[in-house]
Scaffold this active site. Structure first.
Site: not given
Length: 184
Positions: A13, A39-42
């Site tokens: 990421r 940037c979305s939550q993993p």
């Protein structure tokens, strides 16, 4: 190791974040990357990719590609026999995401600016899989029309992760509540 975990391993990421955010790459939460995008939550990305069930060789559309991280993850899942097209509404983010994806050396993946007034990328349809990383107010039938006959789409709709599976019958299932930026 499952395919999604393997994709995460080869697609850090941090490589898809602005320099000032890279030290927070391991944070399991969304990170603002500018222009109203995140940037979305993993953990959320992993859940979405699991629901999408990408196979090697799939043609995949990534709507709301942002930093290019999900596009690159999808490319790791499809492998070089696949095709991944990321579309992003914000030109600055599309440029940022395109550069990030190019650095992965996965030439079967790209990020482009979404065409004005067009949801998805109907010119290159049909797609085996469509991933939408923005919250739709209602199920986007325009995107569903871009699916191949046995295609699958994962999209948050009114805060609920929704999977549309086409086949002999159309099946729509819901998979928990999530928070995303709005789909525009």
């Amino acid at each position: 190791m499952d395919a999604v975990a393997a994709a995460f391993d080869v697609t850090p990421r941090a490589d898809f974040l602005p320099p000032e955010l890279r030290q927070r790459a391991d944070h399991d939460g969304p990170l603002a990357i500018g222009r109203g995008a995140t940037c979305s939550q993993p953990r959320t990305v992993a859940a979405m990719l699991g629901l999408l069930a990408v196979q090697p060789g799939d043609r995949v559309l990534d709507v709301g590609a942002g930093s290019g991280w999900t596009t690159a993850l999808l490319a790791a899942l499809t492998g070089p026999s696949g095709l991944v097209i990321g579309v992003e509404l914000e030109p600055e983010l599309a440029d940022f995401g395109a550069g990030n994806v190019r650095r992965t050396q996965r030439p079967w993946a790209s990020v482009t600016v979404a065409a004005a007034g067009v949801l998805g990328d109907p010119d290159h349809a049909p797609y085996d899989r469509i991933l939408v990383s923005a919250n739709a107010a209602v199920l986007p039938l325009t995107l569903e029309d871009q699916l191949a006959p046995d295609g699958r789409m994962v999209v948050p709709v009114a805060g609920v992760m929704t999977v549309v599976q086409l086949g002999a019958e159309r099946v729509v299932t819901e998979h928990g509540r999530y928070s995303f930026v709005p789909l525009r």
